[in-house]
Motif scaffolding. Sequence first.
Motif, short mmCIF file in Angstrom:
data_model
loop_
_atom_site.label_atom_id
_atom_site.label_comp_id
_atom_site.label_asym_id
_atom_site.label_seq_id
_atom_site.Cartn_x
_atom_site.Cartn_y
_atom_site.Cartn_z
N THR A 293 24.08 43.64 38.98
CA THR A 293 25.26 42.87 39.37
C THR A 293 26.46 43.49 38.66
O THR A 293 26.40 43.77 37.47
CB THR A 293 25.10 41.39 38.94
OG1 THR A 293 23.99 40.84 39.66
CG2 THR A 293 26.35 40.58 39.23
N MET A 294 27.56 43.69 39.41
CA MET A 294 28.78 44.25 38.81
C MET A 294 29.91 43.24 38.90
O MET A 294 30.03 42.53 39.89
CB MET A 294 29.19 45.53 39.54
CG MET A 294 28.20 46.66 39.41
SD MET A 294 28.89 48.19 40.09
CE MET A 294 27.93 48.40 41.58
N ILE A 295 30.74 43.20 37.84
CA ILE A 295 31.89 42.28 37.83
C ILE A 295 33.17 43.05 38.18
O ILE A 295 33.44 44.10 37.59
CB ILE A 295 32.09 41.66 36.42
CG1 ILE A 295 30.78 41.10 35.88
CG2 ILE A 295 33.21 40.62 36.46
CD1 ILE A 295 30.39 39.76 36.36
N PHE A 296 33.94 42.52 39.15
CA PHE A 296 35.19 43.12 39.63
C PHE A 296 36.32 42.09 39.52
O PHE A 296 36.07 40.89 39.43
CB PHE A 296 35.08 43.49 41.12
CG PHE A 296 33.99 44.46 41.44
CD1 PHE A 296 34.26 45.81 41.54
CD2 PHE A 296 32.69 44.02 41.68
CE1 PHE A 296 33.26 46.72 41.87
CE2 PHE A 296 31.68 44.93 42.00
CZ PHE A 296 31.97 46.28 42.09
N GLU A 297 37.58 42.57 39.61
CA GLU A 297 38.70 41.66 39.85
C GLU A 297 38.52 41.14 41.27
O GLU A 297 38.26 41.92 42.19
CB GLU A 297 40.05 42.40 39.77
CG GLU A 297 40.30 43.12 38.45
CD GLU A 297 40.58 42.16 37.31
OE1 GLU A 297 40.88 40.97 37.56
OE2 GLU A 297 40.49 42.61 36.15
N LYS A 298 38.67 39.82 41.50
CA LYS A 298 38.39 39.30 42.85
C LYS A 298 39.62 39.36 43.74
O LYS A 298 40.75 39.34 43.26
CB LYS A 298 37.86 37.87 42.76
CG LYS A 298 38.90 36.79 42.56
CD LYS A 298 38.23 35.42 42.70
CE LYS A 298 39.27 34.30 42.77
NZ LYS A 298 40.01 34.29 44.04
N SER A 299 39.39 39.44 45.06
CA SER A 299 40.50 39.35 46.02
C SER A 299 40.69 37.89 46.41
O SER A 299 39.91 37.02 46.04
CB SER A 299 40.19 40.19 47.27
OG SER A 299 39.28 39.47 48.10
N LEU B 97 37.39 31.72 37.61
CA LEU B 97 37.74 33.03 37.03
C LEU B 97 38.46 33.91 38.06
O LEU B 97 38.32 33.72 39.27
CB LEU B 97 36.47 33.77 36.57
CG LEU B 97 35.68 33.15 35.42
CD1 LEU B 97 34.46 34.02 35.11
CD2 LEU B 97 36.54 32.98 34.19
N ALA B 98 39.21 34.90 37.56
CA ALA B 98 39.90 35.86 38.42
C ALA B 98 38.99 37.03 38.77
O ALA B 98 39.38 37.95 39.47
CB ALA B 98 41.16 36.36 37.73
N THR B 99 37.77 37.00 38.24
CA THR B 99 36.82 38.08 38.52
C THR B 99 35.67 37.54 39.36
O THR B 99 35.45 36.32 39.44
CB THR B 99 36.23 38.62 37.19
OG1 THR B 99 35.69 37.53 36.45
CG2 THR B 99 37.31 39.31 36.37
#
Length: 353
Positions: A104-110, A121-123
Amino acid sequence: MNTELFKITDENRETQAAVSAIERAGKILKSGGLVAFPTETVYGLGGDALNPQSSRKIYAAKGRPSDNPLIVHICRWEDLAAIVKEIPGAAEKLGRAFWPGPLTMIFEKSELIPAETTGGLATVAVRMPEDKTALALIQAAGGYVAAPSANISGRPSPTLAKYVREDLGGRIDMILDGGPSCIGLESTIVDLTEGAPTILRPGCITKEMLSKVLGEVETDRGLSETEGGEAPKAPGMKYRHYAPKAELTIITGEEEAVVKRINGLLEAAMKKGLRGGVIATDATKDRYRAASVKSAGDRANEEEPARELYRILREFDEEEMDVIYSEAFAESGIGQAVMNRLLKAAGHRLEKV
Ligand code: TXA
Ligand code: MG
């Protein structure tokens, strides 16, 4: 609510009955319902990741705190771009090496991902599983399935559909039964949003495997701390998870000394009228005098305890043990994740002999 159970295996996967069960499950998700499904790690409790109502339903069904974000499951690399702000180069490398799979990878979310799905969260956490039933379901559901492990919050993640039914039967629309989970522990989580890539939860994809692809990889400091230390970055890692009803203690040391110490502890427990269980290995299981002894498999193969651990913890709950003593397991490969989960289940009670 009546929970439909449908079994999909490699034998029936192509049959009309299985194909239409997946279609039905996809429709349930699209219309805001919940479907539990197999993945190679553990069973997931799926809802439409783009629908805030579905995420609320997931939290309610699990009894999970709503500040604990969900993982969004996808089935095609092309679908990633729409739900994240940017795809860092490290993610492309990891995707190529480990997706589909237990990472699982964590990104900044759209904007597409509602705050309900990420616990505010913003991610956003994203994973592409390898299990064929999971991939077919995600596609039938429109591409984005939010799924935490399919257990009641605080219980071990389910590695069999019967455990999903025990925890969530009557609370969700459907369970797809894919047989036993082949890995048995949750995916490795890597954060790619701050500085060096950082492991937030150890799993089958180890630090060494990640480092081969990325070079320097860090481990979240909150993971190695015990009570009162730095808070882990994955909100879910701070809760006392995977806790069996019995008090669990891990005994570590040379095999002979461990067997002797555990037998001594069992005898003392028995004198107090307590029922004692042991998590052993194939080599030691016949040497304990306990109400119940369960082998986690071959000590030399750390994949076996990974597969067996959650089942064993659930069985001890069913048998209503008062105390459980566990041997420690090798920390190579997935063994690191095994010890991470075992220590959490034990509330960090570890004795060296
Ligand atoms: O193997 C798995 O990952 C399974 C299967 C079903 O895919 N899923 C799973 O989900 O284990 P869950 O919800 O039980 O665990 C997700 C973990 C939690 O500890 C959560 O706090 C963390 O991932 N997480 C999710 N989104 C995050 C984010 N944006 N930032 C940091 N941690 C996050
Ligand atoms: Mg979980």
